[in-house]
Write a protein that holds these residues in place. Structure first.
Motif, short mmCIF file in Angstrom:
data_model
loop_
_atom_site.label_atom_id
_atom_site.label_comp_id
_atom_site.label_asym_id
_atom_site.label_seq_id
_atom_site.Cartn_x
_atom_site.Cartn_y
_atom_site.Cartn_z
N ILE A 141 0.87 -1.17 0.00
CA ILE A 141 0.00 0.00 0.00
C ILE A 141 0.91 1.22 0.00
O ILE A 141 1.52 1.56 1.01
N ARG A 143 2.09 5.06 -2.50
CA ARG A 143 1.67 6.03 -3.51
C ARG A 143 1.66 5.40 -4.89
O ARG A 143 0.75 5.66 -5.70
N ARG A 146 -1.35 3.00 -5.16
CA ARG A 146 -2.59 3.80 -5.20
C ARG A 146 -2.78 4.42 -6.57
O ARG A 146 -3.87 4.35 -7.15
N GLN A 150 -5.78 3.86 -9.30
CA GLN A 150 -6.53 5.02 -9.81
C GLN A 150 -6.38 5.16 -11.32
O GLN A 150 -7.35 5.47 -12.02
N ASP A 176 -2.76 6.08 1.84
CA ASP A 176 -2.97 5.44 0.53
C ASP A 176 -4.02 4.34 0.63
O ASP A 176 -4.80 4.13 -0.32
N ARG A 179 -7.33 6.15 0.35
CA ARG A 179 -7.67 6.60 -0.99
C ARG A 179 -8.05 5.44 -1.91
O ARG A 179 -8.89 5.59 -2.80
N ILE A 180 -7.43 4.29 -1.72
CA ILE A 180 -7.83 3.11 -2.49
C ILE A 180 -9.24 2.69 -2.09
O ILE A 180 -10.09 2.39 -2.94
#
Length: 318
Positions: A141, A143, A146, A150, A176, A179-180
């Motif tokens: 996990i 950046r 993620r 995205q 992250d 955000r996932i």
């Protein structure tokens, strides 16, 4: 004449106010320095006695060699003393509490960890299984992972079913993970709870956007090496996404979060500073997340995932 006199008096008042402000600032600074000396007096005395005056320097050499990992970066007993103290304290805490996430980073270790994390993240993968099902592997996990999810979200959303492979995912950054999870769960849904010793920093994390994905079925693959933020992702999706099935083994069980603070000389100290709980406040530290369907590591989990999806479809369309 009177005008000039008033101007002179005005300038004098400004100078007096500035001087007064300077005096106040000077004495405040002295007070802060005095308090700092008082608060750290015992440590400074101890440091001076040991680092500067302890006569058995061979013992100091042995102590420093045990706790400073880069022998060629030694800067002297006094300059390295703080790092030795940090290393000893964190090592003792790790032994007492079995907390291997609190320690002193040497400069080369930080670079190695960052490079390894980036290399691992780049193994993230997406594969089409069939016309209805897509496979997504997330190795950690971060950046990079993620942004990978995205960036491929529109492609993933074309499929009805998702097999999310988190086997061996050792976690990473909590932000992250959040955000996932945002791509899967509805707005305002609780993702996790973060508890700290200071109530000011204790908080509940909720989803910040509407769910982008709308899969009919999500099958999550997990094993004993699935840990930390990856476990948080499993709990968040299991709580808020319909038709999620977890398959594999009970996860590692890391329900804590750390911060890493840079130090001088390229060193850094890492410490466990918060507990991370699931959406319902469940603590999985040293417990892990149990799968819905337990399977051995050697079993073909992809085949099992397809069986689960097929069974779910048949139950919905008798």
């Amino acid at each position: 004449m009177f005008r000039n006199r008033n101007l002179f008096e005005g300038e004098s008042d400004k100078l007096r106010r500035r001087y007064r402000a300077f005096q106040i600032g000077f004495f405040v600074m002295l007070g802060i320095m005095g308090f700092t000396v008082y608060a750290n007096f015992d440590y400074w005395v101890f440091k001076t006695l040991i680092a500067n005056n302890y006569v058995f320097t061979s013992a100091l050499d042995e102590l420093y060699s045990r706790h400073i990992l880069e022998e060629n970066r030694r800067n002297g007993f006094r300059r390295d003393f703080d790092r030795v103290v940090i290393s000893i304290v964190t090592a003792e805490l790790s032994e007492i509490n079995n907390d291997r996430h609190t320690y002193l980073y040497a400069p080369q270790e930080i670079q190695h960890v960052r490079q390894t994390d980036r290399a691992v993240a780049r193994t993230a993968n997406i594969e089409k299984i069939n016309d209805e099902t897509v496979y997504l592997f997330i190795p950690n996990i971060s950046r990079i992972t993620r942004e990978f999810v995205q960036r491929h979200s529109s492609y993933l959303a074309q499929y009805d079913n998702l097999v999310l492979d988190l086997r061996g995912n050792y976690g990473g950054w909590l932000a992250d993970f959040h955000r996932i999870a945002d791509l899967f769960v509805p707005s305002g849904a609780v993702l996790s709870h973060e508890e700290t010793r200071l109530a000011l920093f204790t908080r509940t994390i909720t989803s910040s956007g509407d769910a982008y994905f709308d899969f009919d079925n999500v099958v999550i693959l997990q094993n004993r090496r699935t840990a930390s933020a990856a476990e948080g992702l499993i709990m968040a999706l299991s709580e808020h996404v319909p038709n999620v099935t977890t398959v594999g083994q009970t996860t590692f069980g890391k329900g804590t979060g750390q911060v890493t603070v840079p130090l001088t000389g390229g060193y850094a100290v890492r410490a466990t500073v918060l507990r991370v709980l699931g959406p319902q406040g469940q603590c999985i530290h040293n417990v892990g997340v149990e799968p819905d369907i337990e399977m051995d590591m050697d079993a073909d989990k992809i085949e099992k995932a397809l069986e689960i999806i097929s069974s779910s479809y048949n139950s919905q369309h008798p």
